[in-house]
Scaffold this active site. Structure first.
Site, PDB file in Angstrom:
ATOM      1  N   PHE A 128       0.876  -1.178   0.000  1.00  0.00           N
ATOM      2  CA  PHE A 128       0.000   0.000   0.000  1.00  0.00           C
ATOM      3  C   PHE A 128       0.912   1.227   0.000  1.00  0.00           C
ATOM      4  CE2 PHE A 128      -2.496   3.038   2.698  1.00  0.00           C
ATOM      5  CZ  PHE A 128      -3.728   3.017   2.063  1.00  0.00           C
ATOM      6  N   LEU A 130       0.975   5.056   0.061  1.00  0.00           N
ATOM      7  CA  LEU A 130       0.275   6.333   0.260  1.00  0.00           C
ATOM      8  C   LEU A 130       1.257   7.426   0.700  1.00  0.00           C
ATOM      9  CD1 LEU A 130      -2.609   7.716   0.564  1.00  0.00           C
ATOM     10  CD2 LEU A 130      -2.528   7.032   2.968  1.00  0.00           C
ATOM     11  N   GLY A 136       2.695  12.515   5.300  1.00  0.00           N
ATOM     12  CA  GLY A 136       2.482  11.326   6.125  1.00  0.00           C
ATOM     13  C   GLY A 136       1.106  11.457   6.757  1.00  0.00           C
ATOM     14  N   SER A 137       1.048  12.201   7.867  1.00  0.00           N
ATOM     15  CA  SER A 137      -0.247  12.455   8.492  1.00  0.00           C
ATOM     16  C   SER A 137      -1.144  13.252   7.545  1.00  0.00           C
ATOM     17  CB  SER A 137      -0.052  13.247   9.794  1.00  0.00           C
ATOM     18  OG  SER A 137       0.604  12.435  10.741  1.00  0.00           O
ATOM     19  N   ILE A 162       7.270   2.599   2.595  1.00  0.00           N
ATOM     20  CA  ILE A 162       6.345   1.628   2.001  1.00  0.00           C
ATOM     21  C   ILE A 162       6.711   0.213   2.470  1.00  0.00           C
ATOM     22  CG2 ILE A 162       5.344   0.766  -0.153  1.00  0.00           C
ATOM     23  CD1 ILE A 162       4.866   3.838   0.640  1.00  0.00           C
ATOM     24  N   GLU A 371       0.004   3.921   9.810  1.00  0.00           N
ATOM     25  CA  GLU A 371      -1.451   3.862   9.562  1.00  0.00           C
ATOM     26  C   GLU A 371      -2.212   4.904  10.386  1.00  0.00           C
ATOM     27  OE1 GLU A 371      -3.335   0.010   8.960  1.00  0.00           O
ATOM     28  OE2 GLU A 371      -1.353  -0.811   8.524  1.00  0.00           O
ATOM     29  N   GLU A 375      -1.607  11.050  17.162  1.00  0.00           N
ATOM     30  CA  GLU A 375      -2.130  12.417  17.069  1.00  0.00           C
ATOM     31  C   GLU A 375      -3.212  12.524  15.988  1.00  0.00           C
ATOM     32  OE1 GLU A 375       1.008  11.449  17.213  1.00  0.00           O
ATOM     33  OE2 GLU A 375       1.634  12.265  19.137  1.00  0.00           O
TER      34      GLU A 375
HETATM   35  N1  COS Z   1     -14.048   7.256   4.809  1.00  0.00           N
HETATM   36  C1  COS Z   1     -14.609   7.881   3.754  1.00  0.00           C
HETATM   37  N2  COS Z   1     -14.330   9.161   3.418  1.00  0.00           N
HETATM   38  C2  COS Z   1     -13.453   9.818   4.190  1.00  0.00           C
HETATM   39  C3  COS Z   1     -12.834   9.235   5.303  1.00  0.00           C
HETATM   40  C4  COS Z   1     -13.167   7.898   5.611  1.00  0.00           C
HETATM   41  N3  COS Z   1     -12.632   7.270   6.656  1.00  0.00           N
HETATM   42  N4  COS Z   1     -12.021  10.142   5.881  1.00  0.00           N
HETATM   43  C5  COS Z   1     -12.108  11.250   5.167  1.00  0.00           C
HETATM   44  N5  COS Z   1     -12.980  11.054   4.146  1.00  0.00           N
HETATM   45  C6  COS Z   1     -13.383  12.038   3.149  1.00  0.00           C
HETATM   46  C7  COS Z   1     -14.081  13.215   3.802  1.00  0.00           C
HETATM   47  O1  COS Z   1     -15.450  12.960   3.966  1.00  0.00           O
HETATM   48  C8  COS Z   1     -13.810  14.320   2.824  1.00  0.00           C
HETATM   49  O2  COS Z   1     -14.732  14.177   1.745  1.00  0.00           O
HETATM   50  P1  COS Z   1     -15.265  15.446   0.890  1.00  0.00           P
HETATM   51  O3  COS Z   1     -14.099  15.925   0.091  1.00  0.00           O
HETATM   52  O4  COS Z   1     -16.353  14.874   0.045  1.00  0.00           O
HETATM   53  O5  COS Z   1     -15.714  16.454   1.905  1.00  0.00           O
HETATM   54  C9  COS Z   1     -12.426  13.983   2.284  1.00  0.00           C
HETATM   55  O6  COS Z   1     -12.237  12.584   2.514  1.00  0.00           O
HETATM   56  C10 COS Z   1     -11.331  14.753   2.974  1.00  0.00           C
HETATM   57  O7  COS Z   1     -11.468  14.562   4.394  1.00  0.00           O
HETATM   58  P2  COS Z   1     -10.824  15.524   5.472  1.00  0.00           P
HETATM   59  O8  COS Z   1     -11.181  16.938   5.109  1.00  0.00           O
HETATM   60  O9  COS Z   1     -11.141  15.020   6.816  1.00  0.00           O
HETATM   61  O10 COS Z   1      -9.274  15.336   5.115  1.00  0.00           O
HETATM   62  P3  COS Z   1      -7.971  15.911   5.794  1.00  0.00           P
HETATM   63  O11 COS Z   1      -7.022  16.268   4.705  1.00  0.00           O
HETATM   64  O12 COS Z   1      -8.331  16.907   6.831  1.00  0.00           O
HETATM   65  O13 COS Z   1      -7.312  14.601   6.455  1.00  0.00           O
HETATM   66  C11 COS Z   1      -6.847  12.945   8.104  1.00  0.00           C
HETATM   67  C12 COS Z   1      -7.861  13.890   7.428  1.00  0.00           C
HETATM   68  C13 COS Z   1      -5.741  13.659   8.853  1.00  0.00           C
HETATM   69  C14 COS Z   1      -7.680  12.134   9.044  1.00  0.00           C
HETATM   70  C15 COS Z   1      -6.231  12.013   7.021  1.00  0.00           C
HETATM   71  O14 COS Z   1      -5.350  12.720   6.196  1.00  0.00           O
HETATM   72  C16 COS Z   1      -5.491  10.831   7.609  1.00  0.00           C
HETATM   73  O15 COS Z   1      -6.097   9.833   7.989  1.00  0.00           O
HETATM   74  N6  COS Z   1      -4.167  10.928   7.678  1.00  0.00           N
HETATM   75  C17 COS Z   1      -3.331   9.839   8.127  1.00  0.00           C
HETATM   76  C18 COS Z   1      -2.976   9.062   6.949  1.00  0.00           C
HETATM   77  C19 COS Z   1      -2.301   7.816   7.322  1.00  0.00           C
HETATM   78  O16 COS Z   1      -2.872   6.967   7.993  1.00  0.00           O
HETATM   79  N7  COS Z   1      -1.060   7.691   6.873  1.00  0.00           N
HETATM   80  C20 COS Z   1      -0.322   6.524   7.054  1.00  0.00           C
HETATM   81  C21 COS Z   1      -0.304   5.798   5.750  1.00  0.00           C
HETATM   82  S1  COS Z   1      -0.430   4.084   5.847  1.00  0.00           S
HETATM   83  S2  COS Z   1       1.145   3.484   6.769  1.00  0.00           S
END
Ligand code: COS
Length: 388
Positions: A128, A130, A136-137, A162, A371, A375
């Site tokens: 995966f 991303l 990252g966050s 990755i 993941e 925070e």
């Molecule tokens: N399921 C479905 N849709 C989702 C969702 C989810 N779990 N989380 C967010 N969305 C959608 C939102 O509804 C929003 O949709 P619209 O554009 O239609 O409004 C869109 O995605 C953007 O959401 P949001 O505004 O909350 O995004 P942010 O950029 O503020 O990011 C966080 C939110 C920080 C929660 C997100 O970037 C995240 O999870 N980051 C961590 C990533 C991660 O886990 N990285 C590690 C990689 S794997 S090792």
């Protein structure tokens, strides 16, 4: 040492889960894999997990899976039990699920037929992709781009951290297709390991060794048929994939914590000092009590998140983002504390290389980061509380 199973009597589980846990708890301690080389060990774990049928829980039945659809409670049980015995076995299992999850959720029939059966058998290794160095966050800030050129997409940029990088048969890659549109301008692609322009040779070494690499896409050409899901729908697809697997990260942390507690109990019962065993001291009993409560609190949040998702699936799906975030945050943070207490109880042995609590102390650390760091989970939960 056998993983505890009494919690399986909880109403979150049904008989199929109990049977799965019993079979896996008998199988896992019989596996003796040389883990001195993490990449060779992960290849071996994928082979064994595939041959024994455990990877079938990573894909739906239509493509060789064990169950009709991905079952969060089965994933939690599998990761919890594997993590109790071997963090690398857990890693190898988890990446097959996370790396193919987006194909299960949004792949075409052709894509599912091409990739999922191989994931379930262990013939194909999944990944995966991303994260980036500056995303990252803030996953939406990625800059890897994908530009359509006739019947192909051309990917350029760099992904990092990755898991299975340089080892995977294919990567689910998220790239910007509309750079001005933020999270609404990201698309997912399946990129085969031998795609021209993909370089995965830059390995990253971490404190608890497992396969990690940086991927470089240098005008990497991907056929249009490998676009995954809809154009610009990639961010939601990534988040939906993480929603499923975050509860299973909690499961892995729980497995580590249960192992640390079991090691602490075994050590406290046999270690003698001041004319009695370590376990006879009230100080020890208080610590073990605190550890057991931290484990059970994490377990309940983890099983709740998994149960809520499975139950919601029967009714067309519900969003469990906040509950999965709570489980991931609590289980990883609690496990770190439990492992630290177990290490302290071991005294000097606790920091000796080769002692289980010493390796667990290193193994747990990255789970509080990958993941979605603690925070990020706090942020997700906080936003959800404000919306209620
Ligand atoms: N399921 C479905 N849709 C989702 C969702 C989810 N779990 N989380 C967010 N969305 C959608 C939102 O509804 C929003 O949709 P619209 O554009 O239609 O409004 C869109 O995605 C953007 O959401 P949001 O505004 O909350 O995004 P942010 O950029 O503020 O990011 C966080 C939110 C920080 C929660 C997100 O970037 C995240 O999870 N980051 C961590 C990533 C991660 O886990 N990285 C590690 C990689 S794997 S090792």
């Amino acid at each position: 040492m056998y993983a505890p199973t009494t919690h399986l009597a909880l109403p979150f589980f049904d008989d199929a889960h109990r049977d799965l846990a019993q079979r896996l708890s008998a199988w896992a301690p019989e596996q003796h894999v040389d883990e001195s080389d993490d990449r060779a060990a992960c290849h071996e774990w994928v082979r064994r997990l595939g041959a024994a049928g455990w990877l079938r829980y990573c894909v739906p039945a239509a493509h060789g899976g064990a169950l009709e659809r991905l079952d969060s409670r089965a994933l939690v049980i599998l990761r919890e039990t594997l993590a109790f015995h071997s963090p690398l076995a857990d890693f190898a299992f988890a990446m097959q699920g996370l790396g193919s999850g987006a194909i299960t959720l949004a792949g075409t029939k052709q894509q599912q037929a091409t990739y999922l059966a191989g994931v379930a058998s262990g013939e194909k290794i999944a990944a995966f992709a991303l994260s980036e160095a500056n995303a990252g966050s803030d996953a939406g800030a990625m800059t890897t781009s994908a530009v359509q050129d006739g019947n192909t997409w051309r990917l350029s940029g760099e992904k990092t951290w990755i898991s299975n990088g340089g080892m995977a048969s294919f990567y689910c890659v998220f790239a910007k297709t509309d750079p001005a549109a933020g999270t609404r301008g990201i698309t997912a692609f399946i990129v085969d390991a031998d795609a021209p322009g993909l370089d995965a040779s830059q390995h990253i070494h971490v404190m608890a060794p497992h396969p990690l690499a940086t991927l470089t896409f240098n005008d990497c050409r991907v056929p249009a048929s490998e676009q995954l899901g809809v154009v610009n729908g990639g961010f939601k697809l990534a988040m939906q994939t993480l929603d499923i697997f975050r509860a299973s990260v909690a499961g892995a942390a729980l497995g580590f914590a249960r192992r640390a507690l079991a090691e602490a109990v075994a050590h406290a019962k046999q270690r003698r000092m001041f004319g009695q065993t370590l376990a006879d001291f009230q100080l020890t009993q208080a610590k073990l009590g605190e550890m057991a409560a931290l484990v059970d609190a994490a377990a309940l949040l983890t099983y709740r998140a998994a149960w809520l998702r499975d139950d919601g699936e029967k009714r067309g799906g519900v969003r469990v983002t906040a509950q999965a975030a709570m489980a991931k945050m609590a289980a990883t943070e609690n496990a770190q504390r439990v492992i630290d207490m177990a290490l302290q109880m071991h005294g000097g042995l606790g920091v000796k290389v080769g002692t289980r609590v010493e390796s667990l102390y290193r193994d747990i650390r990255s789970l509080r980061i990958y993941e979605g760091a603690t925070e990020v989970q706090q942020l997700i939960i906080g936003k959800s509380v404000l919306q209620e």
